[in-house]
Design an enzyme around this catalytic site. Structure first.
Site, PDB file in Angstrom:
ATOM      1  N   TRP A   9       2.003   4.968 -13.293  1.00  0.00           N
ATOM      2  CA  TRP A   9       1.347   5.078 -11.846  1.00  0.00           C
ATOM      3  C   TRP A   9       0.856   6.353 -11.805  1.00  0.00           C
ATOM      4  O   TRP A   9       1.730   7.497 -11.927  1.00  0.00           O
ATOM      5  CB  TRP A   9       2.400   4.726 -10.751  1.00  0.00           C
ATOM      6  N   GLU A  43       5.742   0.686 -12.549  1.00  0.00           N
ATOM      7  CA  GLU A  43       5.375   1.985 -12.009  1.00  0.00           C
ATOM      8  C   GLU A  43       6.195   2.979 -12.525  1.00  0.00           C
ATOM      9  O   GLU A  43       7.445   2.914 -12.195  1.00  0.00           O
ATOM     10  CB  GLU A  43       5.118   2.057 -10.425  1.00  0.00           C
ATOM     11  N   HIS A  64       0.684  -5.878  -1.984  1.00  0.00           N
ATOM     12  CA  HIS A  64       0.898  -4.108  -1.820  1.00  0.00           C
ATOM     13  C   HIS A  64       0.838  -3.917  -0.801  1.00  0.00           C
ATOM     14  O   HIS A  64      -0.080  -2.663  -0.406  1.00  0.00           O
ATOM     15  CB  HIS A  64       0.339  -3.658  -3.117  1.00  0.00           C
ATOM     16  N   GLU A  90       7.680  -3.740  -4.041  1.00  0.00           N
ATOM     17  CA  GLU A  90       8.762  -3.156  -3.344  1.00  0.00           C
ATOM     18  C   GLU A  90       9.031  -3.535  -1.759  1.00  0.00           C
ATOM     19  O   GLU A  90       8.680  -2.976  -0.859  1.00  0.00           O
ATOM     20  CB  GLU A  90       8.337  -1.779  -3.040  1.00  0.00           C
ATOM     21  N   TRP A 122      -0.352   6.643   0.741  1.00  0.00           N
ATOM     22  CA  TRP A 122       0.181   6.527   2.121  1.00  0.00           C
ATOM     23  C   TRP A 122       0.298   7.432   3.216  1.00  0.00           C
ATOM     24  O   TRP A 122      -0.851   8.035   3.378  1.00  0.00           O
ATOM     25  CB  TRP A 122       1.454   5.639   1.810  1.00  0.00           C
TER      26      TRP A 122
HETATM   27  O1  LIG Z   1       4.583   7.116  -4.221  1.00  0.00           O
HETATM   28  C1  LIG Z   1       3.869   6.839  -5.303  1.00  0.00           C
HETATM   29  C2  LIG Z   1       4.059   5.031  -5.452  1.00  0.00           C
HETATM   30  C3  LIG Z   1       3.138   4.553  -4.393  1.00  0.00           C
HETATM   31  O2  LIG Z   1       1.758   5.231  -4.519  1.00  0.00           O
HETATM   32  C4  LIG Z   1       2.786   3.196  -4.890  1.00  0.00           C
HETATM   33  O3  LIG Z   1       2.078   2.341  -3.798  1.00  0.00           O
HETATM   34  C5  LIG Z   1       4.069   2.464  -4.309  1.00  0.00           C
HETATM   35  O4  LIG Z   1       4.530   1.173  -5.133  1.00  0.00           O
HETATM   36  C6  LIG Z   1       5.310   3.440  -5.039  1.00  0.00           C
HETATM   37  N1  LIG Z   1       6.666   3.105  -4.847  1.00  0.00           N
HETATM   38  C7  LIG Z   1       7.492   4.555  -5.195  1.00  0.00           C
HETATM   39  C8  LIG Z   1       8.828   4.558  -5.121  1.00  0.00           C
HETATM   40  N2  LIG Z   1       9.386   3.844  -3.965  1.00  0.00           N
HETATM   41  C9  LIG Z   1       9.206   4.991  -2.932  1.00  0.00           C
HETATM   42  C10 LIG Z   1       8.407   4.108  -1.562  1.00  0.00           C
HETATM   43  C11 LIG Z   1       8.206   4.957  -0.618  1.00  0.00           C
HETATM   44  C12 LIG Z   1       8.811   5.814  -0.567  1.00  0.00           C
HETATM   45  C13 LIG Z   1       9.809   6.528  -1.540  1.00  0.00           C
HETATM   46  C14 LIG Z   1       9.676   6.124  -2.645  1.00  0.00           C
HETATM   47  C15 LIG Z   1       6.438   5.145  -5.401  1.00  0.00           C
HETATM   48  N3  LIG Z   1       5.133   4.656  -5.218  1.00  0.00           N
END
Ligand SMILES: OC[C@@H]1[C@@H](O)[C@H](O)[C@@H](O)c2nc(CNc3ccccc3)cn21
Length: 450
Positions: free
Chosen positions: A401, A354, A121, A166, A409
């Site tokens: 989530w 998630e 991750h 992802e 991030w």
């Molecule tokens: O942004 C919320 C979460 C993040 O905290 C998780 O670590 C990650 O797995 C996660 N993926 C998304 C959806 N994809 C995404 C990733 C980066 C920018 C915009 C959307 C949202 N999230």
């Protein structure tokens, strides 16, 4: 009021990731990760936030499992930090790293909570980045080595394994736009990273099968439903390109052993320059047991001939509601996505690994956190999931989530996704939000009141 009952063995869970909650970034032999390096680089993360302490989960995991027990989770999805296990990414194993995750898993099993482990991750050991990271095909053997160590160590207690979280984001945010670690801005590199990630996934699955373990393995993709703003041909083609860019680039190789032609044409020379070897696509397509889906919002687009991004322009309807991430709230997109996956890609078990939303949560004067907006968001998406199940989609579980507010991030701690509030100003105190108590009732009844 009526109740929507989910299948009796449906799994209700919640999810986190190592770098976002653990802290202890230099403790007990852990090596540096690319997110340690990135977050310590001025200007990369909001407010100069880092994951040095985060939610201090590394020291408070027993308290956190108690929270999961109070909520009544069936399962908990978490990631293992590669640099905690292999500080240099390869070579010497850090026993204290293995001991931490053994302790966490033991607490989960004692609480009757199924552990689901994400191998990667986003927190690559910095030492491997210095050898080219995911852009260097050599990384594949290091990832398989790392995975094999964990399969052998925890293969008898982990319910499910997720190879990657992802790969799209690792490739295109980490190596295309550069807003994620390691901060590279090169589309050609991003495409090669995407390929190497997929190859590492396939070879890890192959290794898993060779070990004849009796749990399951899959991958988690961030997927969208993509819609044109009008029914004209160009807008429809733009919506399809968007879907191919985010979804197809990974779904097609994983389930059909090929890259989506429409986008391959668009990438042209950048695709032809890729290091793709003869057996790669067959290896990537190694059969998986389930697909993990991270769904947050839809994509609504129009064609724009002047747009440098695939000739696509995003559209934000004024009458929609948006989260604190400025993501449109569109529950029907989850239903449409699940139906499309079932019809066009796989009838394998699916898990929402998630789904959730960030809102500007505050501690009320009474000490509680009243996040009705998050309850409304989750309720609407649970209803979409229910509808898809009723129409034959093999959706087997749902992970909200996130279990707790955490390091978001590049946004740092400015965005709160948790069903548990983390009081960063007060020693990372945990406060179950109203959404946690609402979720507890859903889980106990395995049903949704509508
Ligand atoms: O942004 C919320 C979460 C993040 O905290 C998780 O670590 C990650 O797995 C996660 N993926 C998304 C959806 N994809 C995404 C990733 C980066 C920018 C915009 C959307 C949202 N999230």
């Amino acid at each position: 009021m009526s109740r929507l009952y989910f299948p009796k063995d449906f799994i209700w869970g919640s999810a986190t990731a190592a770098y976002q909650i653990e802290g202890a970034y230099q403790e007990d032999g852990k090596g540096e990760s690319i997110w340690d390096r990135f977050s310590h680089t001025p200007g990369k993360v909001a407010n100069g936030d880092t994951g040095d302490v985060a939610c201090d989960h590394y020291h408070r995991y027993k308290e956190d499992v108690e929270l999961m027990k109070e909520i009544g989770l069936d399962s908990y999805r978490f990631s293992i930090s590669w640099p905690r296990i292999l500080p240099k990414g390869k070579g010497e194993i850090n026993q204290q790293g293995l001991d931490f995750y053994r302790g966490l898993i033991n607490e989960l099993l004692k609480a009757g909570i199924k552990p689901v482990v994400t191998l990667y991750h986003w927190d690559l050991p910095q030492a491997l980045q210095e050898e080219g990271g995911w852009a260097n095909r050599e990384i594949v053997k290091h990832f398989v080595n790392y995975a094999e160590i964990l399969f052998n160590e925890f293969g008898d207690v982990v319910s499910q394994w997720i190879t990657h979280n992802e790969p799209f984001v690792v490739a295109f945010n980490g190596h295309g736009s550069g807003d994620h670690a390691p901060g590279i801005k090169d589309q050609q590199v991003a495409l090669q990273v995407a390929h190497n990630l997929l190859l590492s996934h396939g070879l890890a699955v192959k290794k898993f099968r060779e070990l004849k373990l009796d749990n399951e393995i899959g991958i988690t993709l961030n997927l969208i439903s993509s819609y044109p703003i009008s029914d004209n041909v160009e807008d429809n083609k733009a919506a399809k390109r968007m879907e191919d860019y985010i979804n197809g680039w990974f779904l097609e190789p994983l389930f059909k052993g090929r890259y989506p032609e429409r986008i391959v044409e668009f990438y042209g020379e950048k695709f032809n320059n890729l290091d793709i070897r003869e057996d790669d696509m067959g290896l990537i397509k190694e059969e998986i047991d389930f697909l993990g889906i991270n769904y947050y919002s839809r994509s609504l687009v129009r064609y724009n001939k002047d747009s440098k991004f695939l000739g696509i322009e995003g559209v934000k309807p004024q009458d929609s509601q948006y989260t604190a991430m400025d993501w449109e709230i569109y529950p029907k997109g989850l239903y449409d996505l699940l139906i499309k996956l079932n019809q066009e890609y796989t009838q394998k078990p699916l898990y929402i690994t998630e789904n959730g939303a960030a809102f500007d949560d505050k501690i009320s004067e009474g000490g509680g956190v009243h996040d009705q907006d998050r309850i409304d968001y989750l309720k609407a998406h649970f209803q979409s999931a229910y509808k898809a199940i009723q129409e034959g989609v093999a959706l087997k579980g749902y992970y909200v989530w996130s279990l707790m507010d955490n390091f978001e991030w590049a946004y740092g701690y400015s965005k709160r996704f948790g069903i548990t509030y983390i009081d960063y100003e007060n020693n990372q105190r945990r406060i179950l939000k109203d959404s946690a108590y609402w979720y507890k009732n859903i889980i106990v009844n395995n049903s949704l009141e509508v």
